[in-house]
Design a protein around this motif. Structure first.
Motif, short mmCIF file in Angstrom:
data_model
loop_
_atom_site.label_atom_id
_atom_site.label_comp_id
_atom_site.label_asym_id
_atom_site.label_seq_id
_atom_site.Cartn_x
_atom_site.Cartn_y
_atom_site.Cartn_z
N ARG A 109 23.37 0.88 -3.19
CA ARG A 109 22.35 -0.04 -3.72
C ARG A 109 20.98 0.28 -3.11
NH1 ARG A 109 24.85 -4.57 -2.86
NH2 ARG A 109 24.05 -4.86 -0.74
N ARG A 110 20.92 0.49 -1.81
CA ARG A 110 19.65 0.84 -1.18
C ARG A 110 19.10 2.15 -1.73
NH1 ARG A 110 21.51 -0.81 4.83
NH2 ARG A 110 21.12 -3.05 4.63
N ARG A 111 19.99 3.11 -1.93
CA ARG A 111 19.56 4.42 -2.44
C ARG A 111 19.00 4.31 -3.85
NH1 ARG A 111 16.91 8.89 -1.98
NH2 ARG A 111 17.86 10.68 -3.00
N VAL A 112 19.63 3.50 -4.71
CA VAL A 112 19.16 3.41 -6.09
C VAL A 112 17.74 2.83 -6.14
CG1 VAL A 112 20.03 1.15 -6.88
CG2 VAL A 112 20.07 3.09 -8.42
N TYR A 113 17.44 1.91 -5.25
CA TYR A 113 16.07 1.37 -5.21
C TYR A 113 15.09 2.41 -4.65
CZ TYR A 113 17.14 -3.28 -6.88
OH TYR A 113 17.49 -4.32 -7.69
N GLU A 114 15.54 3.27 -3.75
CA GLU A 114 14.69 4.38 -3.28
C GLU A 114 14.38 5.34 -4.42
OE1 GLU A 114 16.88 6.24 -0.13
OE2 GLU A 114 16.54 4.59 1.28
N ILE A 115 15.37 5.61 -5.25
CA ILE A 115 15.17 6.52 -6.39
C ILE A 115 14.17 5.93 -7.37
CG2 ILE A 115 16.31 7.58 -8.39
CD1 ILE A 115 18.89 7.67 -6.60
N ALA A 116 14.23 4.62 -7.59
CA ALA A 116 13.34 3.96 -8.56
C ALA A 116 11.93 3.76 -8.03
CB ALA A 116 13.94 2.62 -8.96
N ALA A 117 11.75 3.71 -6.74
CA ALA A 117 10.44 3.39 -6.15
C ALA A 117 9.30 4.29 -6.64
CB ALA A 117 10.51 3.41 -4.62
N PRO A 118 9.48 5.61 -6.76
CA PRO A 118 8.37 6.43 -7.25
C PRO A 118 7.92 6.06 -8.67
CG PRO A 118 9.95 7.82 -6.12
CD PRO A 118 10.58 6.45 -6.26
N VAL A 119 8.83 5.63 -9.52
CA VAL A 119 8.44 5.26 -10.89
C VAL A 119 7.46 4.10 -10.83
CG1 VAL A 119 9.26 4.50 -13.15
CG2 VAL A 119 10.67 6.06 -11.78
N GLU A 120 7.77 3.11 -10.01
CA GLU A 120 6.85 1.98 -9.86
C GLU A 120 5.51 2.45 -9.29
OE1 GLU A 120 6.70 -2.52 -8.03
OE2 GLU A 120 8.14 -1.10 -7.18
N ALA A 121 5.55 3.36 -8.32
CA ALA A 121 4.32 3.87 -7.71
C ALA A 121 3.46 4.60 -8.74
CB ALA A 121 4.65 4.78 -6.54
N TRP A 122 4.07 5.43 -9.61
CA TRP A 122 3.30 6.15 -10.64
C TRP A 122 2.58 5.17 -11.54
CZ3 TRP A 122 8.32 8.76 -12.66
CH2 TRP A 122 8.81 9.65 -11.70
N LEU A 123 3.31 4.14 -11.99
CA LEU A 123 2.74 3.20 -12.95
C LEU A 123 1.68 2.29 -12.31
CD1 LEU A 123 6.03 2.41 -14.84
CD2 LEU A 123 4.07 3.70 -15.72
N ARG A 124 1.83 1.99 -11.04
CA ARG A 124 0.80 1.21 -10.35
C ARG A 124 -0.46 2.05 -10.13
NH1 ARG A 124 2.16 -3.62 -7.22
NH2 ARG A 124 4.31 -4.14 -7.67
N ALA A 125 -0.27 3.30 -9.76
CA ALA A 125 -1.42 4.17 -9.49
C ALA A 125 -2.17 4.53 -10.76
CB ALA A 125 -0.95 5.45 -8.79
N ASP A 126 -1.44 4.71 -11.87
CA ASP A 126 -2.06 5.10 -13.13
C ASP A 126 -1.24 4.55 -14.29
OD1 ASP A 126 -3.35 6.26 -15.28
OD2 ASP A 126 -2.74 8.32 -14.78
N PRO A 127 -1.53 3.34 -14.74
CA PRO A 127 -0.76 2.75 -15.84
C PRO A 127 -0.80 3.58 -17.13
CG PRO A 127 -2.08 1.06 -14.77
CD PRO A 127 -2.51 2.39 -14.21
#
Length: 159
Positions: A100-118
């Motif tokens: 479970r912790r790992r799956v959230y680590e995998i998803a974190a960059p997607v959120e970062a991309w969209l926050r940095a440049d929607p």
């Protein structure tokens, strides 16, 4: 049809393939496989980011949905879209907490991309993660966690 969905999927896949966090670590930790939709493979990598697929081989394989209408009478069309992105973490043991912790680590960059440049580098596009759904399972191969991200937004298309 003038949908921007293919461009958005392409942009998300390209961002994933360029993501340094997904590369294997020097300590032997495997990297993350970035896939464009479902894959036919014998790859036994435990961690995946799949754009345009929910990771369920028995599911309906829906990649995206969109609705649209004219932004005005002559110059273009507005489209609202939603794209499924699956982060998958599998383990060879029954440690669901680590999966479970790992799956959230995998998803974190997607959120970062969209926050940095929607716009994710695309003209007249804006997107964000608008919802997530976590599933956890104990399979014959061990614990597996899947985090489904709903990447939704809107785009404009000129005629």
């Amino acid at each position: 049809m003038g949908s921007r969905v293919p461009e958005v999927i392409d942009a998300l896949v390209a961002l994933g393939k360029a993501e340094p966090v997904y590369e294997p670590d020097g300590d032997g930790t495997p990297g993350v496989v970035v896939a464009d939709g479902p894959q036919v493979t014998d790859n036994s990598m435990p961690d995946w980011l799949v754009v345009g697929f929910d990771g369920d081989p028995n599911g309906d394989f829906e990649a995206a949905t969109s609705v649209g209408g004219w932004a005005d009478f002559s110059t273009g069309r507005e489209e609202e879209f939603q794209i499924t992105v699956a982060a998958i973490a599998s383990r060879g043991d029954t440690d669901i907490v680590t999966a479970r912790r790992r799956v959230y680590e995998i998803a974190a960059p997607v959120e970062a991309w969209l926050r940095a440049d929607p716009s994710i580098g695309l003209r007249s596009v804006e997107a964000a993660i608008v919802g997530t759904r976590l599933t956890q399972d104990q399979t014959d191969q061990g614990a597996q966690a899947v985090l489904l991200l709903s990447v939704a937004g809107r785009a404009f298309t000129l005629p």
